[in-house]
Structure formats: C-alpha cells, structure tokens
Scaffold this active site. Structure first.
Site, PDB file in Angstrom:
ATOM      1  N   GLU C  60      62.507  52.728 -44.634  1.00 30.28           N
ATOM      2  CA  GLU C  60      61.710  52.319 -43.454  1.00 30.28           C
ATOM      3  C   GLU C  60      61.172  50.945 -43.612  1.00 30.28           C
ATOM      4  OE1 GLU C  60      61.661  55.453 -44.887  1.00 30.28           O
ATOM      5  OE2 GLU C  60      61.631  56.829 -43.361  1.00 30.28           O
ATOM      6  N   HIS C 129      53.706  66.002 -42.756  1.00 24.99           N
ATOM      7  CA  HIS C 129      54.383  65.860 -41.716  1.00 24.99           C
ATOM      8  C   HIS C 129      53.639  66.091 -40.550  1.00 24.99           C
ATOM      9  CE1 HIS C 129      58.012  65.622 -44.332  1.00 24.99           C
ATOM     10  NE2 HIS C 129      58.865  65.282 -43.337  1.00 24.99           N
TER      11      HIS C 129
HETATM   12  C1  LIG Z   1      60.304  58.165 -46.110  1.00 27.26           C
HETATM   13  C2  LIG Z   1      61.144  59.561 -45.320  1.00 27.26           C
HETATM   14  N1  LIG Z   1      61.684  58.918 -44.209  1.00 27.26           N
HETATM   15  C3  LIG Z   1      62.518  59.979 -43.597  1.00 27.26           C
HETATM   16  C4  LIG Z   1      62.177  61.342 -43.619  1.00 27.26           C
HETATM   17  C5  LIG Z   1      62.904  62.219 -42.831  1.00 27.26           C
HETATM   18  N2  LIG Z   1      63.895  63.126 -43.718  1.00 27.26           N
HETATM   19  C6  LIG Z   1      63.557  64.292 -44.233  1.00 27.26           C
HETATM   20  S1  LIG Z   1      65.003  64.763 -44.947  1.00 27.26           S
HETATM   21  C7  LIG Z   1      65.836  63.629 -44.613  1.00 27.26           C
HETATM   22  C8  LIG Z   1      67.360  63.261 -44.945  1.00 27.26           C
HETATM   23  C9  LIG Z   1      67.360  63.287 -46.387  1.00 27.26           C
HETATM   24  O1  LIG Z   1      68.556  63.199 -46.857  1.00 27.26           O
HETATM   25  P1  LIG Z   1      68.976  63.476 -48.385  1.00 27.26           P
HETATM   26  O2  LIG Z   1      68.224  62.349 -49.420  1.00 27.26           O
HETATM   27  O3  LIG Z   1      70.605  63.148 -48.414  1.00 27.26           O
HETATM   28  O4  LIG Z   1      68.569  64.846 -48.622  1.00 27.26           O
HETATM   29  P2  LIG Z   1      69.273  66.174 -48.075  1.00 27.26           P
HETATM   30  O5  LIG Z   1      68.356  66.513 -46.938  1.00 27.26           O
HETATM   31  O6  LIG Z   1      70.508  66.110 -47.593  1.00 27.26           O
HETATM   32  O7  LIG Z   1      68.860  67.205 -49.127  1.00 27.26           O
HETATM   33  C10 LIG Z   1      65.100  62.603 -43.772  1.00 27.26           C
HETATM   34  C11 LIG Z   1      65.616  61.342 -43.114  1.00 27.26           C
HETATM   35  C12 LIG Z   1      61.255  61.547 -44.650  1.00 27.26           C
HETATM   36  N3  LIG Z   1      60.975  62.752 -44.997  1.00 27.26           N
HETATM   37  N4  LIG Z   1      60.865  60.587 -45.561  1.00 27.26           N
END
Ligand SMILES: Cc1ncc(C[n+]2csc(CCOP(=O)(O)OP(=O)(O)O)c2C)c(N)n1
Ligand SMILES: Cc1ncc(C[n+]2csc(CCOP(=O)(O)OP(=O)(O)O)c2C)c(N)n1
Ligand SMILES: [Mg+2]
Ligand SMILES: [Mg+2]
Lengths: 357, 324, 324, 357
Positions: C60, C129
């Site tokens: 971000e 959230h």
């Molecule tokens: C700071 C932040 N940015 C965006 C999000 C929205 N978000 C939730 S899960 C996710 C993807 C996360 O990907 P990864 O780290 O690969 O974990 P996975 O969900 O694949 O287990 C995003 C972008 C968030 N929760 N926090």
C-alpha cells in the site's frame, strides 16, 4: 515481468501458463519420522480438511455470515508445523487461520461456533473467522491486515528470549505478504536480535486473484529474499506433511537453541477461491486439477499404505474425525446469539469499555 | 521535593517503574547509548543494562510489533516512537492491532504497552516533525491517551500508564521538555482519567492540554487583571476522559473554551465541546468556543509557526471578544 | 436516466472521467483483471487497457507513493486501497506526504490523486475490515474527504474528486454497494463541498453521511408518522464542509442531531456539533445530540454488529427521547 | 550481532572498532571523464561544502532555527549524480537535502533564505531545511520521514514511463532507511514495473547515533539486498565524485533506455553530527580523523593536480564560490520575515486553505 504484464491477453490471468506442482517426492517415505507421529499427522490433516469442508457447507446454508478464507489443499503446512511445536510455543496466523488454530489443539466446537457468530464461539462472536485465537493453546491470534503479525510474532520471540523459556514463535503468512513493508522490518529485526522466530511463507502462488509472480521481483518470494536478512534460503514441498515436519523440527530446534530466526517457504496451493466470494476463475485450465492430484491428504494416505498401514486404520481415523466434526457443528448451532450484554465488554483489561467517567 | 525538568522527569518516571518491575523493558531508536534524541532516556541504559534498554533499527512497525507481541506474552514494554508524526508509519499496529486485539479475541489478549512519543510544535521543525496528534489516537477505540503538562505529572502519569494493562499512548511535549517543576520525593503514581483544575474561576472554563496548559493559565492571569475569572482545567488524559470535572466546571462558569494545539478538525476540543453541548446544554450562557491551530500543516519558519499555534494573546483575545 | 447500483456507479463514474482525460490512470490490488474485490472496477481494464488500469502487489505504501509521485509530475491517478482500514498501513503517505507536500513546498507541488477505498460496516467482516474511518482523513489538513450515499452522487462526486487538483479520499460504503439508484444520462459533475437537504423539515435537523443517510431518512419517515418533522442533510463531503447548509437548517429547526458510523470519539459529528454549538448557539432550543457507533472496535457477529452501528430504531428512539 | 549488542561495553558505541575508509582509488584518475566535467564537479563540490559551512555558521549565530542536517563530507554523491542527470530528470532527497537541491541548480540565495525562515526562501519559509524542493530544477522535494520518498520517486518514474519522456528519477536515502518497510515495497514495485528509477543509498555508517551494522542483518545494507529485488548489487566509493559519476551515468542510462531500476550503495561519511543538536560523540576515536583524510574535496583537488590542473585554477573556483555564498547569505538575511498573509496560503491548489464555506 513488466513487459508481460503489459500484454493485454496476459492480463486475463486464466490465459497464462498454469503453474503445475512438482511430483511427489517418494523418497520422503524414508524420512526419520515415527509411524505413530505420521498417524497423528494423518488424523490432523483429516481434521483440518473435514472441518473446513463443513465450514464451507455452513456458508452455503448461510449460517456463516461475513467472509471466510479456507486452506483446503494447504493442510500439510499447518500439520507439519503444528505437530513439531511444543505446547507452550506460539503460533501467529493470518485471516486464513482455521487450520493453524485447530493444529494447536483448539477445540473444534468453539471454533465452529465462532464462525457462526455465536456466544459460545472461541472469541464470543466478537472476532469471527478472520481473528481466531486460543491463547491457552499458544495460538496467539489471526491477523487480517497483511504484514503486522510478522512484527508481533517477533515480540513473542523476544519475550521468550527475555524470560529464558526456550519457547519459539512460528508465524504463517502468504506469498503476497512478502511484498509488504512489515515483512522486511520483521525479518531484519528478528535477525539482528537473533529472536527465536520461524517465519513460514505459505506460497500458494496467488495473492487474492493476482498470480504472485506478476507482482514479485523474484521467483521465490520468501526464499529468494532470505539472504537479504542474513538467512539461509529454505524451500519445502508444502504439500507433504512429512517434508514440512522435518524442516519444521530443524528450524524450531535452531530457534530453541538460541541460534536465531529462520525463513521457510512452503510451496502449496489452495483448492478453492481466495475467500467465500471468489470462484477462482483467474486460474488457467488444468492448474487446479493438477494440484488436486497432488492433494496432500491423498498423497499422504498413499504413503501410509506404502508404509504398510492397513487401509481400515485410515478409514477409522477419517470416520472418527467426521463424527467429531458433526459434534462440533451441533455445538455451534446450539450456541446462543450474543446479546446486548456482550457488546460493550472486553475492550479494556477490566472487562469493560468505558472511556469516560 | 526536587526540581526536575520535564525532560528529566521522563527518565525519572521510567526508572521508578523499572526498579519496581524487573520484567519491564524499553526499546526504540537511539534510546540506549545516546539517551534518546531528546535526552529523555539518559541514564537508563547505565542503570538497567542493555537487556532492558535496547536500540532498534529504523523500523517502527517492528518496534511496535515487538512491543505488542512481548506484552501479549507477559513482558510489559515501553516503546519509543521518536516523533509522534511517525505514528503514521506504524499506524496499523497502533490503530488496528494493539487497540483491537483484546476486544477481537473476546478478552484473551492483554497488551500492556506504553508508546511514548515526542509530540507538538514550537521547535521550528516543520510539518513532519511538529504535529500534535493526540486525536489520531483518541479516535481509536482501545487506546488510552495521556499528555502531561508538567514534570510531576510526567512521573505520576508515566507510572499510571506503565501499570495500566491496556495500551497507552503517552505524548511528551517537545516544547515543555526544558520546563522545570517540583517533583515530590518517593513513589508517585497517578490515576488515568483524572483532570486537574489548575486554576479556579467563575466566569468561564478553559480546558487545555500539555503545552496549552501554561498558555491557558497565562491568559487566565491576564483576564484576571481585567476582571474576568477563568477556571482552567488540565485534562491530562484524553482517554479515559474526565468529563465530570469539565461538566462540573461548566455548571459553575456556564461557558466553555477549549484550547488545542491540533489542527482544527475533529480534535479533542470538538469532542469535549460536543459533550458539553449535549449534557450541559442548559448550563450554557453562550457559545462553545474552540481555540485551535488552524487547519493547515505546520509551517517551519518561526514567525509562521508562532502565528499558527494558539498563543497566550490569541487565547486572551478570543475570550475577551466572545465572553460577555 | 438509468438505474445503476452504487457498485456499478463507481466504474461508471471512473469511466466517464477516463474517457475525458487520456492521462488519467488507476492502480490497486486486484482491480484490473478481477474488476476489484468489490467488483467496483469491472470493465475498466477492457475499455482502457493494462497501461491505464494496473494490478499491484500488496504494497500500500508503494501504491500511494506511486500515485503521489505520478500526480506530482503531471499524471492524475486514482489509487484503490481495498479496505479503508488499510489506510493505516500507508497512513504516512496519506497524512504526512500527500496532504502536506503542497503547503510545505510553498505551493510548488500539485497532487491530483483520488484514493478510493471501501469503508464502513454491516458486512460482518470484523474489526479490521469494517471501520468507518472518514475522521482519520478529515482531521488531516490538506486532504479532501468525500463519502457518497447513492449511485448518482457516486458518479458526480467521483468526477468532482478526479477533477480536483488536490488529494481526495473517496469513501465507497460497502453496505451501499448493492443499493440501486437513478443516474441521469450524460456527463455528471458535482462540486465538492455541497451538502444536500434530502428531506425538508422544521422540528430538527439530522445530519448524516453515506450509509447513515438512508437510515436517517427512514427514521425521519417514522418520526413524520408521529408528527415530528425532521430535516435530513446528506453531507456528501466532509472536506470541504458545507457548514452553511447545516447552519441554515439549524436556524430553521433549532435542533441538531448527527448520525455517524464512526466510533464515538472525535468523529465528524463532533466537528459539526461544535461548529453549530459555536456559531448557531443562539438558534438552539436544546442539546446537541450525536448518534454514533459506541467507542469500541466493531464486532464480527451479525447480532453484535447490528447493535453497534446506528440503526433506524436507535436514531428514531434517540430523537423521540430528546426532542421536546 | 545480537550477542555483541548485549555486551554492555559495546553499547557505548564510541568504544567499538572504528570503521575506517578504504584507500583512495588512484586508478579512478583514468576514468573516461572529460576534464571540463571534472572542473564542474570540483566547482559543485566547493559550492555544496561552502554553502553548508555557511549554513552551519548561521546556526551558530542563531539565525537558523529548528534543526538542520548537513552532508559535509558526503558531497561527492550529490555531485556525481547531480552532474549525471538531465535537466528534466527528477531528484528526491531526505531531510539531509541541501546538497541534492543545490546540485540540481536551485539558486543558493533562496535556499539559504529558506533556512533562515524568510519569505524569499525557496519555499516561502513554510518548509524549512528538511523540505527543500525546486520543482523547476527537477528537485521534487526533501522528505523528512524515513521511507516514503522511495515510493514517491517510483511515481515520478512511472509518470515518465507513461508519458514516454525518458526522464529518470533518482532517489537518495541513508543506510538506516534500508530497514524500513517502505524501502522494500519501493524496490519490489520499481522492479516489477521496470520503472526508470535509481535508488541511491548514501551509506554513511550511522543512522542517527547508532552504527548501522548493529541494526542491520547484512554488511551492506543496500547492496546485499539487491538480489531480493532481482537487481545487481552495486557498491561505489561515495567519497570519489568520479567513481560516483561513472556509476551514475551507467544506471541512469539503463533507466532511460527502459531497462528498469538500479540500486546503488555509495559508502561515505558525514564529518559532523547527525543534526545540529548532535556532537557525534558515539564515534570511536580515530574514525572521524581517518575520514577527514579521505575528504572528497581534498582528494578530488589532489586528483585534479595529478591531472595537470594548475592549483591557481582551483583556488579561483573556490574563491568564486565563496563570493557567491556571501551573496546568498546577504540575499537571505535581507529577506523579510513571512507575515499573517502567508500563513493560510497554499494548502490547496487554489492557493488557499479554506475547508468550509
Ligand atoms: C495491508 C493489506 N492489504 C490488502 C489486504 C487484502 N487482502 C487480504 S488477503 C490478500 C491476499 C494475500 O495473499 P497471500 O499473502 O499470498 O496470502 P493467501 O491469501 O494466499 O493465503 C489481500 C490482498 C489486506 N488484508 N491487508
Ligand atoms: C520513520 C522515521 N523514523 C525515524 C526518524 C528519525 N530519524 C531521522 S534521520 C534518522 C536516521 C536516518 O539514518 P540514515 O537513513 O542512515 O540517513 P542519514 O541521516 O545518515 O543521512 C532517523 C532515525 C524519521 N525521520 N522517520
Ligand atoms: Mg497466497
Ligand atoms: Mg546514515
């Protein structure tokens, strides 16, 4: 990378080359893991799988509100680490934390009740699916904003170091998380203070709907960055509980001996979408299928058969787990909905939430 | 009774608590060997050693994350964020993690962290090193917020903050560091959520905080010379908020002025004025008046900064113009 | 005149401006191929291509930094921060950089960035959230703050925000995404800083924002059935703030209620109430009453979340109890 | 590292081993840099040095309020990069930004006036020493909170990429800055989008008062992390303007050709304390002295003599600069103090700061 991203047709991620799993390493049959431990890992994987399948059914029945992030297909990671930890060690998870919570021994009933927003939920309904915790089991919380919990896990490790307890903190996070600032701060900090913290990247190849390689400057988002923190790169087959267990034992022991942190990248795949709302359409044809063939539970089942375990023993375990999941579901459904009295409690340590006199 | 600068009172207050609780530790940038960039932690490394007083990298999220994680697992922590403006680089941990973890987990977590930080203007440091950001924290449910105005309160409120099992953000005002005040001998422990009536009066109530307290007092002094009797309240803590002391004062004086250093919008003055405008409406004999820094980033030049932050002149003038 | 959901109005409004200004670009997580996790950017990649609509990593600070740097050098940018709670992970860029760079440089920088973000509760997503964080931005000098309550305003205010040369934070309410509304044909461009009187009345003024607007209207409807005539104002933008519309209304009704979704302390309601309590004090016939979410993190369970956020019932009940 | 930090005597940083400079690389005499360019670099280094010495004197006279961070001893970095940039390129600096601002051609008088808080200051007195900017010279600001500007520089690079102008953004930051999250986000982001951005770490061995090696998991805080972003490690002698210029030309050209970002670590040293308030007592005996011997201006002077430049030419340049610094000082001192009319201007693009009607 950037050039590729600019190719319009490749912006439809489902038209990219699928990323296929490596073949099962049958040699891992020979890892030095006692059979009874392997049977426990089989049972635990069954629990995680069946619990989450039930959670999914309950969403479909609209009994679970909000969102939820399943780790169907990724059970081997939670299992291998969960089994390698000491009861007083600490775990930290993301919003995708059901498996990690159960793997530490948190009871299924209250966890299920939490998903249903009931007051017999493990958080009294206040936290929901994304914030599971069970402090008495060393499960120190699920954190739903990417990054922070890597830093918080350091604190648990620091505290263990200060108290001289030889406890270890393990923190799970996704591939996408390796691109946020807190990842970097946490890793450097853990290393310079030689904290007993194990960082576990569950690389399931996608952030939400975006393939991780399109947004990451290196191939292995965690392992290829280990040296930037003075650490060894460690890659492990995240779909093989034995492989994970073996690596976990090593890095946890290193931390326990006071020899500092490790960073492990476990490559795996989620069978379903990112969250409840996601049908996972961005995945190229053949990809999901290939990973379903590499289902960690099916392949583990096959290993146990190869090692001479009678099929019937495995069936009995699965059935036993099914019964316990049913019980948990009943427990959850029978739970009362929280009431007015619950709203204003537990903001402060005094149990209340008064901000004025 | 010793005379201590506000600056020295910080280390003095921390030392009092570190002697009491051998588990208490502190971390931050340049706080150990250097004694802090504001020299507020001088001597602590010598007395308590490098295990308890530790320098960190420039990694504010790692600092507060470590503080929170240690606190959750039994080690109370004092964390320094050098300038309060930098709370923005670790605001997720402050606002979304520390503040919420207890509630979100149904009471499973306890987070005894004190985040100490240098707040406020007057040093000609410009817009990124001069902000008053108490309101950034006050608006977040789950944080306690403390901002002492004098040496004695630094010690007493530091002890209260450290002993409090919940996360506390402790604002040390840069422009008060050099001020001196009496600090009684022996252990000093205050209670959070108690304002002090620092001057009694009958014609209006002036509510102030931190650097604005001496300015409000000076303005009240000047008003007294003109026959206006102003009561001055030092809020001392914003959360918990001592509304009773404010409401009781307004019941007596029937007029409210708030004097805030933060920029105009959504400061604690708005909160206090709104509470009074709701709960003490029938006590009021005239408008609720807030005196604040204008809604601008703080300028660096001495002349400009002095115009921006409420001065004794401005407080005095506003009150004489609006009080009848 | 077409009926559009609030969700679709977002992409519709962005498309209107992207057609007008070929320099305008957008970036964010999962906004391109996936059309956004809230499906608010569906179709934009197809129409404007991958050069102008780009997916990013979970970074971000990098997202908003890129937006700001591009804006400073001639490219207007729309940046999506998926949930408004995540403003905390990039709050330094929001509060300390974007907001201040123009002032700090004596007017050398211009930063035409719109930060779009999904705000507010009602989705049972829990404390990290679901927050309403308009006040996080309103309190920062140098940011404009917009929060539409209906499809038409999404389009008109989106255009105004994009055309505004200053940084704007644009809050899209998650619980309004599925609501539908008429959107007139042709270009729609509003002006920032204009509130709307969405219902006229004579007995009290209810000031609301975003999701609270339909709730305030429903409460007013119910009050009307009981012989109470409430005027309802949709603020639409918090900065600039249309104080004139509010003050004019209070001059007529003599009572003010604010209905806010953010937690109790230091919200925009406190700001509006304080302004009224100062500038319209003599118009008031009774207390300034704020209706807010209590000062707690938002709980996840449906039952609890519904109790926390101001409901039609609570608005109605508070007004009947306090209006005489 | 951590063990070392726990040794009480080593917490007194002035008792650690001094970190001494590498010897001057005389071979750099032979770098392919035209003599008239070298003369310009000599002049520029003199300007930066003499300007900042004057600024220091003015603090001592209490004409400069607030704080100020000098880069005395570090002039070769600003010089080498400043000279290698095209006039329409972008620079981004930290609070330690006097040199980088002047190196882009911003006039000394208004910069000096800014330090004095005068309304003829380059920011009208609103920003002060830590926020110098001169957009017309491509100097896009000085950023006083660690980290953010690396991300912002990416935006300038992105904008150049979108507009197809072949402009490059160069962003300067310290060794300590490599441990903050924004560093990590910025580098990864720049690489995946192949942005024309050059990241320049001025490694002066200290953050404020803490030696960088005590808080960093790798020896070279920037160079040892380059591979984590798919970049080449680039280390350069930051006390040799020619070496810096040579590297700068290469990486700027790479960026200009659309071949993406670079990360350069220039090792250097500040002669004085971190800021006005700092006497620099944490530095071990002998360290400052050793680096004073490696003063970039003295050694550059010697190189020019070796290359046959008459001493008198160099003296004339220094004298000319001295005169211009005097003029700038007069300009600044003669400037009016800003008044009420200035306070409320320039928050918004309309020139004002109204937040209500
Ligand atoms: C700071 C932040 N940015 C965006 C999000 C929205 N978000 C939730 S899960 C996710 C993807 C996360 O990907 P990864 O780290 O690969 O974990 P996975 O969900 O694949 O287990 C995003 C972008 C968030 N929760 N926090
Ligand atoms: C986020 C943040 N944390 C802390 C500071 C305080 N601070 C200012 S300069 C500095 C040291 C920076 O060290 P380095 O990056 O090596 O740059 P140098 O000052 O040596 O040029 C610190 C800690 C800050 N400005 N911003
Ligand atoms: Mg992932
Ligand atoms: Mg440095």
């Amino acid at each position: 990378m950037s050039t590729e991203a600019f190719e319009p047709e490749l912006m439809d991620y489902s038209r990219r080359q699928p990323r296929l799993p490596e073949p099962v390493i049958e040699g891992n049959d020979a890892l030095d893991i006692p059979l009874d431990e392997r049977m426990e890992m089989y049972r635990l994987q069954q629990e995680l799988r069946q619990f989450e399948k039930r959670a999914y059914d309950l969403f479909m029945q609209n009994l679970v509100k909000g969102t939820s992030h399943l780790s169907l297909g990724m059970e081997a990671v939670a299992t291998g680490f969960g089994r390698a930890l000491r009861p007083d060690d600490y775990s930290f998870a993301t919003y995708r934390g059901h498996a990690h919570t159960l793997a530490r021994g948190a009871p299924m009933g209250p966890v299920m009740a939490e998903l249903l927003g009931r007051s017999n939920g493990i958080l009294g309904g206040k936290g929901g699916s994304m914030h599971l915790a069970s402090v008495e089991h060393g499960m120190m919380g699920s954190y739903a904003i990417i990054g922070a919990h890597l830093c918080i896990a350091n604190g648990a490790g620091w505290s263990a170091q200060l108290r001289g307890t030889e406890q270890v903190a393990v923190v799970f996070f996704g591939d996408g998380t390796t691109n946020i600032g807190a990842f970097h701060e946490a890793l450097n900090f853990a290393k310079i203070w030689e904290l007993p913290v194990v960082f576990v990247c569950e690389n399931n190849l996608y952030m939400e709907y975006t393939p991780i390689d399109l947004v990451t400057a290196v191939e292995h988002p965690a392992a290829d960055r280990a040296t930037a923190y003075g650490l060894e790169p460690i890659l492990v087959d995240g779909n093989d509980a034995d492989a994970v267990y073996d690596v976990a034992q090593g890095v946890i022991e290193t931390a326990r001996r006071g020899e500092g942190p490790s960073l492990v990248e476990a490559v795996t795949y989620r069978h379903g979408g990112h969250s409840r709302a996601d049908p996972g359409k961005y995945r190229p044809p053949g990809e999901v299928e290939a990973w379903l063939d590499r289902d960690p539970i099916i392949t583990y089942h096959q290993r146990l058969l190869r090692l001479g375990v009678p099929e019937g023993d495995l069936t009995r375990i699965a059935q036993d787990v099914a019964r316990r999941v049913d019980e948990a579901t009943e427990f959850a459904k029978a739970g009362p909905v929280p009431d007015e009295g619950d709203l204003m409690t537990d903001m402060w340590a005094d149990g209340g939430s008064a901000w004025r006199n | 009774m010793a005379e201590l600068s506000y600056r020295d009172a910080v280390a003095y207050g921390i030392a009092q608590e570190m002697r009491r609780d051998p588990n208490l530790v502190m971390l931050g940038e340049d706080i150990a060997a250097a004694g802090g960039v504001f020299k507020t932690t001088v001597g602590l490394l010598d007395e308590f050693g490098p295990r308890r007083i530790r320098d960190t990298p420039i990694s504010e999220q790692a600092i507060l994350g470590a503080a929170m994680g240690a606190a959750m697992t039994g080690i109370p922590v004092i964390a320094e964020i050098m300038f309060s403006d930098f709370l923005a680089v670790c605001f997720d941990i402050v606002a979304n993690e520390m503040a919420k973890s207890r509630y979100m987990t149904g009471g499973q977590m306890t987070v005894p962290v004190v985040v100490r930080t240098a707040n406020g203007g007057g040093s000609r440091f410009g817009a990124q090193h001069s902000q008053s950001v108490e309101n950034w924290c006050m608006m977040i449910p789950g944080l306690k917020v403390v901002a002492p105005s004098n040496s004695r309160d630094v010690v007493g409120l530091m002890a209260a903050s450290i002993r409090d099992p919940d996360p506390v953000v402790f604002f040390e005002h840069k422009s008060l560091l050099a001020t001196k005040g009496e600090v009684p001998e022996g252990e000093i422990v205050d209670e959070l959520g108690k304002a002090t009536v620092v001057r009694e009066g009958t014609d209006c109530t002036i509510v102030a905080l931190a650097l604005m307290v001496p300015r409000a007092l000076a303005a009240a002094e000047r008003l007294a010379g003109e026959g206006i009797s102003a009561e001055v309240i030092d809020l001392r803590t914003l959360v918990p908020l001592d509304t009773q002391t404010v409401l009781a004062s307004v019941a007596k004086t029937n007029r409210l002025y708030t004097v805030e250093e933060n920029p105009r919008l959504c400061g604690w003055g708005a909160e206090v004025a709104s509470i009074v405008g709701d709960e003490a409406f029938w006590d009021l004999d005239g408008p609720l008046v807030r005196i604040t820094t204008p809604h601008i980033p703080l300028p660096a030049a001495e002349a400009l900064e002095d115009m921006a932050i409420p001065s004794v002149d401005r407080i005095h003038e506003t009150i004489t113009k609006t009080l009848d």
